[in-house]
Design a protein around this motif. Structure first.
Motif, PDB file in Angstrom:
ATOM      1  N   SER A  71     -17.624  30.882 -26.290  1.00 52.94           N
ATOM      2  CA  SER A  71     -17.596  32.307 -25.955  1.00 52.94           C
ATOM      3  C   SER A  71     -18.769  32.620 -25.044  1.00 52.94           C
ATOM      4  O   SER A  71     -19.748  31.857 -24.980  1.00 52.94           O
ATOM      5  CB  SER A  71     -17.664  33.174 -27.216  1.00 52.94           C
ATOM      6  OG  SER A  71     -18.947  33.066 -27.818  1.00 52.94           O
ATOM      7  N   LEU A  72     -18.651  33.751 -24.365  1.00 55.05           N
ATOM      8  CA  LEU A  72     -19.731  34.161 -23.474  1.00 55.05           C
ATOM      9  C   LEU A  72     -21.005  34.443 -24.254  1.00 55.05           C
ATOM     10  O   LEU A  72     -22.109  34.093 -23.803  1.00 55.05           O
ATOM     11  CB  LEU A  72     -19.309  35.408 -22.681  1.00 55.05           C
ATOM     12  CG  LEU A  72     -20.318  35.959 -21.680  1.00 55.05           C
ATOM     13  CD1 LEU A  72     -20.679  34.902 -20.643  1.00 55.05           C
ATOM     14  CD2 LEU A  72     -19.757  37.195 -20.984  1.00 55.05           C
ATOM     15  N   GLY A  73     -20.880  35.042 -25.425  1.00 56.82           N
ATOM     16  CA  GLY A  73     -22.054  35.326 -26.250  1.00 56.82           C
ATOM     17  C   GLY A  73     -22.794  34.063 -26.643  1.00 56.82           C
ATOM     18  O   GLY A  73     -24.031  34.019 -26.627  1.00 56.82           O
ATOM     19  N   MET A  74     -22.054  33.015 -27.011  1.00 54.42           N
ATOM     20  CA  MET A  74     -22.680  31.735 -27.354  1.00 54.42           C
ATOM     21  C   MET A  74     -23.427  31.153 -26.160  1.00 54.42           C
ATOM     22  O   MET A  74     -24.561  30.650 -26.300  1.00 54.42           O
ATOM     23  CB  MET A  74     -21.620  30.739 -27.832  1.00 54.42           C
ATOM     24  CG  MET A  74     -21.122  30.940 -29.246  1.00 54.42           C
ATOM     25  SD  MET A  74     -19.899  29.681 -29.695  1.00 54.42           S
ATOM     26  CE  MET A  74     -20.893  28.178 -29.589  1.00 54.42           C
ATOM     27  N   LEU A  75     -22.800  31.211 -24.996  1.00 51.91           N
ATOM     28  CA  LEU A  75     -23.428  30.656 -23.796  1.00 51.91           C
ATOM     29  C   LEU A  75     -24.721  31.403 -23.475  1.00 51.91           C
ATOM     30  O   LEU A  75     -25.746  30.769 -23.158  1.00 51.91           O
ATOM     31  CB  LEU A  75     -22.462  30.737 -22.610  1.00 51.91           C
ATOM     32  CG  LEU A  75     -22.982  30.203 -21.270  1.00 51.91           C
ATOM     33  CD1 LEU A  75     -23.432  28.748 -21.391  1.00 51.91           C
ATOM     34  CD2 LEU A  75     -21.914  30.328 -20.185  1.00 51.91           C
TER      35      LEU A  75
END
Length: 566
Positions: A96-100
């Protein structure tokens, strides 16, 4: 294994960690469009893949330097490389973008540990007479990492996928860890003590975090907004508290006597300006190449990498020579070349040859190499040896803040300059449409309406050819809709002259495209000139970064400062 081979492997251990930390400040940028397609999200959300790294890097760099001085530079360096390697692997595996964004922020924290510690590790690993040459090579690697990021990112993204931008760090990080464990000796500042200056670390971290965030968000909030002033005010308050704590503390993290060394201050201010200049040059040139000259991102990245060639050559030569002849002339001449190169970019046209661009970038790289390596060498040379760690932290923090501030200012200037030129171009286009004697009145109305509607988009600096295509599509649809509402006689008149009307519209659109592209070129040219003027103080600061050679034979000043700090 002989001593020379061990020295090479020790230097490689440091440079590998340093290289991947710096490389990741630029290599990701070229892959952002691909990441956007993969994860979705708005431009503002995607930008935090870069902003998260920069924020963490700027906020922690001084704290990391102090902890390394206290508890062991080798130990802290290994922690930084391990953290960077692990976060790189997890960034590539992000779902996910949040993880990245989270793992990119952790990468920034790790980079803040690696970069400042690499200098004291280098100076304690090699004898003093080799410091100039070693720091010259260090500067060359810095230039290579910064300049090669866009091209490597483009090649990896095109031939593999964006995840491999992070995966390539893993084997390099592992190799750096192994070589560091085997060939680097532990070192620390024996005068630093073991007491952790929590108040100092918290206040400087908070101050740098707030100020860096303010500059990152300046164009979103507005330079005159309450949010921007509040963030800057809070950041300055934290920094004021930091200096108060340092003055009153028994074991401060930053010995304030360092700030009494003129050469050290000159180095910090020079790299602040050079950091801004480099960011401005890379930012403006990449946008000019892609939006005005029509290059692909990959080709633009490869062209930008030619700056690394000049930087590598001049860094390797000037680093060693500056140790012998002094740094002020090298640094000042390099700063002049950087300013001149920025100014020369303002003379580029949309149809300029590739050779014109590459030559300017190569010369800019020579200026970078002449400035960074000798000035950094001078800054390190004029502080007591045991304080090299914290001094490196201050210098790198100055460069990092300069980079963030430079881009924030130049983005605002670019928007203003292109907006003004586009407005002028739009006015000329409307005058040409209204004064045309071939077009029927209703065609003029459609054309004027579409041009006015697109006025806001024409001020954003988008590629002029893309805008012309958008205008063509809108106009043709508008003509069909408007013609359907005409009186029967008018419809017959339009049908009889339809081909001529459309040809005239296309001719005007061709002129409009040329007007818009010329306006874009002028806007970029003005901004390059402003960027060159912003870099001028670097010449003065570079001259301050070292003493006259006649006085350098005696190092009384440094000895005095060493005594005072101790």
């Amino acid at each position: 294994m002989n001593g020379r081979a061990k020295g090479v492997l020790a230097f490689m251990a440091i440079l590998l960690g340093y290289f991947i930390a710096l490389l990741d400040t630029t290599i990701v940028n070229i892959a952002l469009p691909e990441m956007t397609r993969h994860f979705g999200g708005t431009v503002s959300e995607i930008s935090w893949i870069m902003n998260g790294y920069n924020l963490a890097f700027a906020a922690l760099i001084l704290t990391a330097s102090r902890l390394a001085d206290q508890f062991g530079r080798k130990k802290v360096f290994i922690v930084g490389v391990v953290l960077f390697t692990l976060s790189s692997l997890l960034a590539g595996l992000s779902t996910s973008l949040g993880m990245l964004i989270l793992f990119r922020t952790i990468q920034g924290l790790a980079g803040a540990i690696i970069v400042p510690v690499s200098i004291p590790l280098t100076t304690t690993t090699f004898p003093k007479e080799k410091h100039g040459m070693i720091i010259g090579l260090w500067g060359a690697i810095a230039g290579l990492a910064a300049a090669s990021g866009p091209s490597l990112g483009g090649i990896i993204t095109e031939k593999l996928n964006w995840q491999w931008i992070f995966y390539v760090n893993v084997p390099l990080g592992v190799l750096s860890i192994v070589l560091t464990l085997l060939f680097i000796k532990e070192s620390r500042d024996e005068s630093a003590g073991k007491r952790v200056d929590y108040a100092g670390m918290l206040s400087i971290t908070a101050g740098m975090l707030l100020i860096t965030y303010a500059f990152i968000k300046a164009n979103d909030y507005g330079w005159n907004s309450g949010e921007f002033y509040a963030l800057i005010g809070a950041g300055l308050l934290c920094i004021a508290l930091f200096f108060f704590v340092q003055r009153r503390g028994k074991e401060p993290m930053l010995p304030l006597a360092l700030l009494k060394i003129k050469e050290f201050n000159g180095t910090s201010l020079t790299l602040f300006i050079v950091g801004a200049a480099l960011s401005n040059l890379a930012f403006l040139t990449s946008f000019f190449l892609t939006r005005v000259m029509g290059m692909t991102e990959l080709k633009a990245g490869l062209v930008l990498s030619t700056m690394a060639a000049g930087s590598i050559v001049s860094s390797a030569v000037s680093g060693g020579l500056s140790n012998k002849y002094g740094s002020r002339w090298f640094g000042a001449i390099g700063a002049v070349i950087i300013c001149g190169s920025l100014y020369s970019m303002s003379t580029l046209e949309a149809d300029s040859s590739l050779v014109d661009v590459i030559l300017r970038l190569f010369i800019a790289g020579i200026g970078v190499g002449l400035t960074m390596a000798p000035v950094m060498s001078a800054g390190i040379r004029h502080v007591p040896e045991e304080k090299v760690g914290i001094a490196s932290g201050v210098i790198n923090m100055a460069k990092s803040i300069g980079s963030v501030l430079g881009v924030a200012i130049i983005v605002t200037l670019l928007q203003q300059n292109i907006g003004g030129e586009m407005q002028t171009a739009q006015t000329r286009i409307l005058e040409q449409v209204k004064g045309d004697t071939v077009l029927m009145p209703f065609v003029k109305e459609v054309l004027v309406g579409v041009v006015n509607e697109q006025g806001g988009q024409m001020k954003t600096g988008s590629d002029s050819e893309v805008q012309a295509e958008a205008l063509t599509t809108k106009i043709m649809k508008g003509l069909e809709a408007a013609a359907a509402k005409l009186e029967p006689e008018q419809q017959k008149a339009f049908a009889a002259t339809r081909e001529g009307q459309i040809d005239e519209v296309k001719m005007l659109l061709t002129k409009a495209g040329s007007e818009l592209k010329e306006a874009s070129v002028k806007g970029f040219g003005q901004t390059f000139i402003y960027a060159s003027f912003m870099s001028l103080p670097g010449i003065i600061f570079a001259w301050m970064s070292d003493k006259r050679r006649a006085r350098k034979s005696s190092n009384k000043s440094a000895d005095y400062e060493s005594t005072e700090i101790a």
